[in-house]
Design a protein around this motif. Structure first.
Motif, mmCIF file in Angstrom:
data_model
loop_
_atom_site.group_PDB
_atom_site.id
_atom_site.type_symbol
_atom_site.label_atom_id
_atom_site.label_comp_id
_atom_site.label_asym_id
_atom_site.label_seq_id
_atom_site.Cartn_x
_atom_site.Cartn_y
_atom_site.Cartn_z
ATOM 1 N N LEU A 21 0.703 -1.213 -0.158
ATOM 2 C CA LEU A 21 -0.118 0.034 0.107
ATOM 3 C C LEU A 21 0.941 1.272 0.037
ATOM 4 O O LEU A 21 0.634 2.238 -0.745
ATOM 5 N N ILE A 22 1.907 1.297 0.721
ATOM 6 C CA ILE A 22 2.850 2.485 0.776
ATOM 7 C C ILE A 22 3.438 2.663 -0.460
ATOM 8 O O ILE A 22 3.629 3.731 -1.145
ATOM 9 N N THR A 23 3.693 1.557 -1.155
ATOM 10 C CA THR A 23 4.745 1.623 -2.512
ATOM 11 C C THR A 23 3.531 2.066 -3.605
ATOM 12 O O THR A 23 3.808 3.129 -4.352
ATOM 13 N N ILE A 24 2.340 1.696 -3.565
ATOM 14 C CA ILE A 24 1.175 2.173 -4.499
ATOM 15 C C ILE A 24 1.105 3.716 -4.335
ATOM 16 O O ILE A 24 0.853 4.381 -5.167
ATOM 17 N N GLN A 25 0.933 4.108 -2.909
ATOM 18 C CA GLN A 25 0.697 5.658 -2.840
ATOM 19 C C GLN A 25 1.789 6.436 -3.164
ATOM 20 O O GLN A 25 1.538 7.481 -3.768
ATOM 21 N N LEU A 26 3.076 5.750 -3.116
ATOM 22 C CA LEU A 26 4.198 6.630 -3.433
ATOM 23 C C LEU A 26 4.451 6.783 -5.146
ATOM 24 O O LEU A 26 4.941 7.897 -5.551
ATOM 25 N N LEU A 27 4.015 5.820 -5.956
ATOM 26 C CA LEU A 27 3.957 5.611 -7.167
ATOM 27 C C LEU A 27 2.819 5.934 -8.061
ATOM 28 O O LEU A 27 3.122 6.379 -9.143
ATOM 29 N N LYS A 28 1.855 6.354 -7.098
ATOM 30 C CA LYS A 28 0.811 6.598 -7.850
ATOM 31 C C LYS A 28 0.761 8.132 -8.516
ATOM 32 O O LYS A 28 1.179 9.140 -7.761
ATOM 33 N N PRO A 29 0.567 8.512 -9.796
ATOM 34 C CA PRO A 29 0.742 9.866 -10.290
ATOM 35 C C PRO A 29 -0.078 11.128 -9.594
ATOM 36 O O PRO A 29 -1.169 10.612 -9.008
#
Length: 54
Positions: A21-29
């Motif tokens: 979840l943290i990775t998805i939040q950081l990589l989301k444009p």
């Protein structure tokens, strides 16, 4: 499989889910909607006018 093995698997799955979840939040444009950040309100518009020198 005993109780400590189950606890280990649960903790590993919670950790992997959190990292995902943290990775998805950081990589989301980021959205570009010209509204600025959440903390930038109408009170920040006063800083755009030129200041009068004394």
């Amino acid at each position: 499989m005993n109780q400590s093995d189950m606890l280990f698997l649960v903790l590993i799955s919670i950790g992997l889910a959190s990292l995902t979840l943290i990775t998805i939040q950081l990589l989301k444009p980021r959205r570009r909607d010209n509204r600025g950040e959440w903390y930038e309100g109408p009170w920040d518009d006063d800083d755009d006018r030129p200041r009068r020198r004394r």
